[in-house]
Design a protein around this motif. Structure first.
Motif, short mmCIF file in Angstrom:
data_model
loop_
_atom_site.label_atom_id
_atom_site.label_comp_id
_atom_site.label_asym_id
_atom_site.label_seq_id
_atom_site.Cartn_x
_atom_site.Cartn_y
_atom_site.Cartn_z
N GLY A 140 153.60 73.55 11.86
CA GLY A 140 153.49 72.14 11.50
C GLY A 140 154.46 71.76 10.41
N ALA A 141 154.59 72.63 9.39
CA ALA A 141 155.53 72.37 8.31
C ALA A 141 156.97 72.38 8.82
CB ALA A 141 155.35 73.41 7.21
N ALA A 142 157.28 73.32 9.72
CA ALA A 142 158.64 73.41 10.26
C ALA A 142 158.99 72.17 11.07
CB ALA A 142 158.78 74.67 11.11
N ALA A 143 158.05 71.69 11.89
CA ALA A 143 158.29 70.48 12.67
C ALA A 143 158.49 69.28 11.76
CB ALA A 143 157.13 70.24 13.63
N THR A 144 157.73 69.21 10.67
CA THR A 144 157.86 68.12 9.72
C THR A 144 159.23 68.13 9.05
OG1 THR A 144 155.49 68.16 9.30
CG2 THR A 144 156.86 67.09 7.64
N ALA A 145 159.66 69.30 8.62
CA ALA A 145 160.98 69.43 8.00
C ALA A 145 162.07 69.04 8.98
CB ALA A 145 161.18 70.86 7.50
N ALA A 146 161.95 69.48 10.23
CA ALA A 146 162.95 69.13 11.23
C ALA A 146 162.99 67.63 11.48
CB ALA A 146 162.67 69.87 12.53
N ALA A 147 161.81 67.01 11.52
CA ALA A 147 161.76 65.57 11.76
C ALA A 147 162.42 64.78 10.64
CB ALA A 147 160.30 65.13 11.92
N LEU A 148 162.23 65.22 9.40
CA LEU A 148 162.76 64.49 8.26
C LEU A 148 164.23 64.80 7.99
CD1 LEU A 148 159.73 64.83 5.83
CD2 LEU A 148 160.46 62.76 7.04
N ASP A 149 164.68 65.99 8.35
CA ASP A 149 166.03 66.43 7.99
C ASP A 149 167.03 66.33 9.13
OD1 ASP A 149 164.97 67.03 5.52
OD2 ASP A 149 164.66 69.15 5.99
N ASP A 150 166.54 66.10 10.36
CA ASP A 150 167.42 66.10 11.53
C ASP A 150 167.26 64.77 12.25
OD1 ASP A 150 168.96 66.62 13.74
OD2 ASP A 150 168.01 68.53 14.23
N THR A 151 168.35 64.18 12.69
CA THR A 151 168.30 62.89 13.38
C THR A 151 168.35 63.04 14.89
OG1 THR A 151 170.72 62.67 13.22
CG2 THR A 151 169.38 61.70 11.44
N ALA A 152 168.14 64.24 15.41
CA ALA A 152 168.23 64.46 16.86
C ALA A 152 167.14 63.69 17.58
CB ALA A 152 168.10 65.95 17.16
#
Length: 323
Positions: free
Chosen positions: A127-139
């Motif tokens: 869950g933390a990894a998905a959150t970080a990816a959502a906030l840090d990546d614009t894909a």
């Protein structure tokens, strides 16, 4: 707002990403609004695995929603939401309670333990990894065997041997400045049909495994069969830039449930744990009925996309494998 919004990550203030354990057939999908959105929910399933749904009721006092988490893992998958909350708090995102910030995170899980591994499920770290990816990546948010869709299956009226692979889908509809998007993890007991033509897309296969039975034929064939109990759920999130109260967001969620009836047959059975969340970012004024109609169309598209984008896995065929 661009006139050609095709992915929910193009909606202002919305971030989304997956964490996927493809080998185990499970994962989680996170939809975020760091500034806070207005939320609502409609739960129609007989055995839902959910988090913070009571908080979204109109009579409750909290007026912010920061994340929706769709996850696999059955009740075990609720741990992913804890990781989402922890990562948001680390970044200073959440409801100001004076001594800190508490992220408001709601979510639901599908039962995917019978597809892939029964002992692996989404964790707080995922869950933390998905959150970080959502906030840090614009894909853009991907569809198919990803996130909460990794272990989804459909067409289980006669049990798993004639079922097909489901997945996670997303779709966006726009009317002027009003935008409604939807994300759906399609793990239905029933079959999925095209919302426009009514033609079956994925579901219960015929005896040869060559084609999807028409809904009524599938029902007749399965009369003497016992589908797996409580192993089916379609969980979804509707995202809109409309300005809504909690009561109106709840009504939009209720209206959007029509999308299930238009695309899943049968739906809302005793073996399904269906739930629909709403996140409204508050930029555009529109009537509740207009928003509900557009949201229903977006959710229909997301459900169809979930099975059309799925790929065969764990011995199950997907829609793309059929003639």
């Amino acid at each position: 707002m661009p006139s050609d919004v095709t992915n929910i990550t193009q909606i202002p203030h919305i971030h989304a990403a997956h964490a996927t354990n493809g080998q185990a057939g499970t994962g989680c999908t996170v939809i975020l609004c760091p500034q806070g959105a207005m939320g609502g929910v409609d739960v129609r399933g007989g055995a839902p695995a959910t988090r913070e749904t009571d908080l979204l009721r109109p009579e409750e006092t909290v007026q912010e929603l920061h994340a929706i988490v769709l996850a696999g893992g059955s009740a075990f998958g609720l741990a992913a939401s804890c990781g989402v909350a922890e990562e948001l708090e680390r970044r200073g995102i959440g409801l100001d309670v004076g001594v800190g910030r508490v992220p408001i995170v709601s979510g639901a899980c599908v039962f995917d333990l019978a597809c892939g591994s029964a002992t692996a499920w989404p964790t707080a770290a995922m869950g933390a990894a998905a959150t970080a990816a959502a906030l840090d990546d614009t894909a853009p948010l991907a569809s198919g065997n990803v996130g909460a869709g990794a272990g989804c299956t459909v067409g289980k009226l006669a049990g798993p041997l004639r079922a097909m692979k489901g997945g996670l889908g997303q779709s966006v509809r726009q009317a002027g400045r009003l935008v409604c998007g939807a994300v759906s993890a399609v793990n239905a007991c029933g079959s999925i049909r095209d919302p426009i033509t009514g033609a079956p897309i994925a579901g219960m296969l015929d005896e040869e495994g060559a084609s999807v039975l028409a809904p009524m034929d599938a029902l007749a064939t399965a009369l003497d069969a016992t589908p797996p109990l409580r192993t089916n759920t379609t969980i979804s999130c509707v995202i809109t830039n409309a300005r809504l109260t909690k009561a109106k967001a709840t009504k939009v969620a209720q209206i959007s449930a029509d999308a299930y009836a238009h695309t899943i047959y049968p739906t809302h059975t005793t073996n399904d744990g269906d739930a629909i969340f709403v996140m409204a970012t508050g930029e555009v004024e529109a009537g509740v009925d207009t928003i509900g109609i557009l949201a229903t169309q977006a959710l229909e598209g997301a459900i169809a996309d979930g099975v059309r984008s799925a790929r065969g896995a764990f011995g199950l065929k997907a829609a793309c494998d059929l003639p």
